[in-house]
Design a protein around this motif. Structure first.
Motif, short mmCIF file in Angstrom:
data_model
loop_
_atom_site.label_atom_id
_atom_site.label_comp_id
_atom_site.label_asym_id
_atom_site.label_seq_id
_atom_site.Cartn_x
_atom_site.Cartn_y
_atom_site.Cartn_z
N ILE A 54 21.49 -11.08 -4.18
CA ILE A 54 20.71 -10.54 -3.06
C ILE A 54 20.08 -9.21 -3.46
O ILE A 54 18.89 -8.98 -3.25
N LEU A 55 20.88 -8.34 -4.04
CA LEU A 55 20.38 -7.01 -4.41
C LEU A 55 19.29 -7.09 -5.48
O LEU A 55 18.30 -6.37 -5.41
N GLU A 56 19.45 -7.99 -6.45
CA GLU A 56 18.40 -8.17 -7.46
C GLU A 56 17.10 -8.66 -6.82
O GLU A 56 16.01 -8.19 -7.17
N ARG A 57 17.20 -9.58 -5.89
CA ARG A 57 16.01 -10.14 -5.24
C ARG A 57 15.31 -9.10 -4.39
O ARG A 57 14.08 -9.01 -4.38
N VAL A 58 16.08 -8.30 -3.65
CA VAL A 58 15.47 -7.27 -2.81
C VAL A 58 14.89 -6.16 -3.67
O VAL A 58 13.84 -5.61 -3.35
N GLU A 59 15.53 -5.84 -4.78
CA GLU A 59 14.97 -4.84 -5.69
C GLU A 59 13.57 -5.26 -6.12
O GLU A 59 12.66 -4.44 -6.18
N LYS A 60 13.37 -6.55 -6.39
CA LYS A 60 12.06 -7.07 -6.78
C LYS A 60 11.05 -6.93 -5.63
O LYS A 60 9.90 -6.54 -5.85
N VAL A 61 11.46 -7.25 -4.41
CA VAL A 61 10.58 -7.09 -3.24
C VAL A 61 10.14 -5.64 -3.12
O VAL A 61 8.96 -5.35 -2.91
N LEU A 62 11.07 -4.72 -3.26
CA LEU A 62 10.74 -3.30 -3.16
C LEU A 62 9.81 -2.87 -4.30
O LEU A 62 8.86 -2.12 -4.07
N GLN A 63 10.06 -3.37 -5.51
CA GLN A 63 9.18 -3.04 -6.63
C GLN A 63 7.76 -3.52 -6.37
O GLN A 63 6.80 -2.84 -6.72
N ASP A 64 7.63 -4.68 -5.74
CA ASP A 64 6.31 -5.19 -5.40
C ASP A 64 5.58 -4.28 -4.41
O ASP A 64 4.36 -4.32 -4.29
N LEU A 65 6.33 -3.45 -3.70
CA LEU A 65 5.76 -2.47 -2.78
C LEU A 65 5.65 -1.08 -3.42
O LEU A 65 5.39 -0.10 -2.74
N ASN A 66 5.89 -1.02 -4.72
CA ASN A 66 5.85 0.25 -5.46
C ASN A 66 6.89 1.26 -4.99
O ASN A 66 6.63 2.47 -4.99
N VAL A 67 8.04 0.76 -4.57
CA VAL A 67 9.18 1.62 -4.23
C VAL A 67 10.41 1.05 -4.94
O VAL A 67 10.31 0.04 -5.65
N GLY A 68 11.54 1.67 -4.75
CA GLY A 68 12.74 1.20 -5.44
C GLY A 68 13.98 1.30 -4.59
O GLY A 68 13.93 1.74 -3.43
N MET A 69 15.07 0.92 -5.17
CA MET A 69 16.36 0.98 -4.47
C MET A 69 16.71 2.42 -4.11
O MET A 69 17.42 2.66 -3.15
N LYS A 70 16.16 3.38 -4.84
CA LYS A 70 16.40 4.79 -4.53
C LYS A 70 15.86 5.17 -3.16
O LYS A 70 16.27 6.17 -2.58
N ASP A 71 14.95 4.37 -2.63
CA ASP A 71 14.35 4.64 -1.33
C ASP A 71 15.11 3.99 -0.17
O ASP A 71 14.76 4.21 0.99
N VAL A 72 16.12 3.19 -0.47
CA VAL A 72 16.91 2.53 0.58
C VAL A 72 17.80 3.56 1.25
O VAL A 72 18.53 4.30 0.60
#
Length: 128
Positions: A54-72
Motif C-alpha cells: 500500500i505504501l509503495e503504491r501511494v508513494e507512486k501516486v504522490l510522486q505523480d503529483l510532484n510531492v512525496g511521503m515527506k508531505d504526508v
C-alpha cells in the motif's frame, strides 16, 4: 482553487464514483488503499507485505503529483486484525520513521474482500 482528480484506471473508480486522490491547492487526500494481493509477494495472511505494498503504491501516486511521503501529515490505518499491529507498524515506519505523520490504527470487522487485512487513507500538505 483548482481541483485535480487522480485516477488510476481501476474499474472501481467509475463503479463507485471515486478517485485515488484529490488535490485542491496544497492539500492532497488519498482514498483508502488496499494491497494488490498476488498470492506470491503479497499474501492474504501477511499484514506487513500488504502494508508495505500500500505504501509503495501511494508513494507512486504522490510522486505523480510532484510531492512525496515527506508531505504526508496523517495516515488512518484500518485492519481486520488488531493483533497485526507490530507488522503494520514496522512497514509504516519503513516509510515514515523520520516524517512521523499523525496516525490512527483501527480494527474493523471487514474490508471489501476477505483477503485484505489492511486499508490506509492519507492526507498530505504541500509545504510552500
Amino acid at each position: 482553487m483548482k481541483r485535480e482528480n487522480i485516477l488510476t484506471g481501476s474499474p472501481w473508480e467509475d463503479k463507485m464514483g471515486y478517485c485515488r486522490a484529490v488535490r485542491i491547492g496544497n492539500i492532497i487526500e488519498v482514498s483508502g488503499t488496499v494491497a494488490i494481493v498476488d498470492g506470491e509477494k503479497v499474501k492474504a495472511d501477511d499484514a506487513y507485505a500488504q502494508t508495505y505494498n500500500i505504501l509503495e503504491r501511494v508513494e507512486k501516486v504522490l510522486q505523480d503529483l510532484n510531492v512525496g511521503m515527506k508531505d504526508v501529515i496523517r495516515t488512518r490505518i484500518f485492519t481486520t486484525d488488531i493483533s497485526t499491529f507490530e507488522d503494520v507498524a514496522r512497514a509504516h515506519s519503513a516509510f515514515f520513521k523520520d516524517v512521523k505523520p499523525t496516525t490512527g490504527f483501527y480494527e474493523i470487522s471487514k474490508l471489501v474482500a476477505p483477503e485484505y487485512l489492511v486499508e490506509i487513507e492519507f492526507t498530505a500538505v504541500i509545504q510552500g
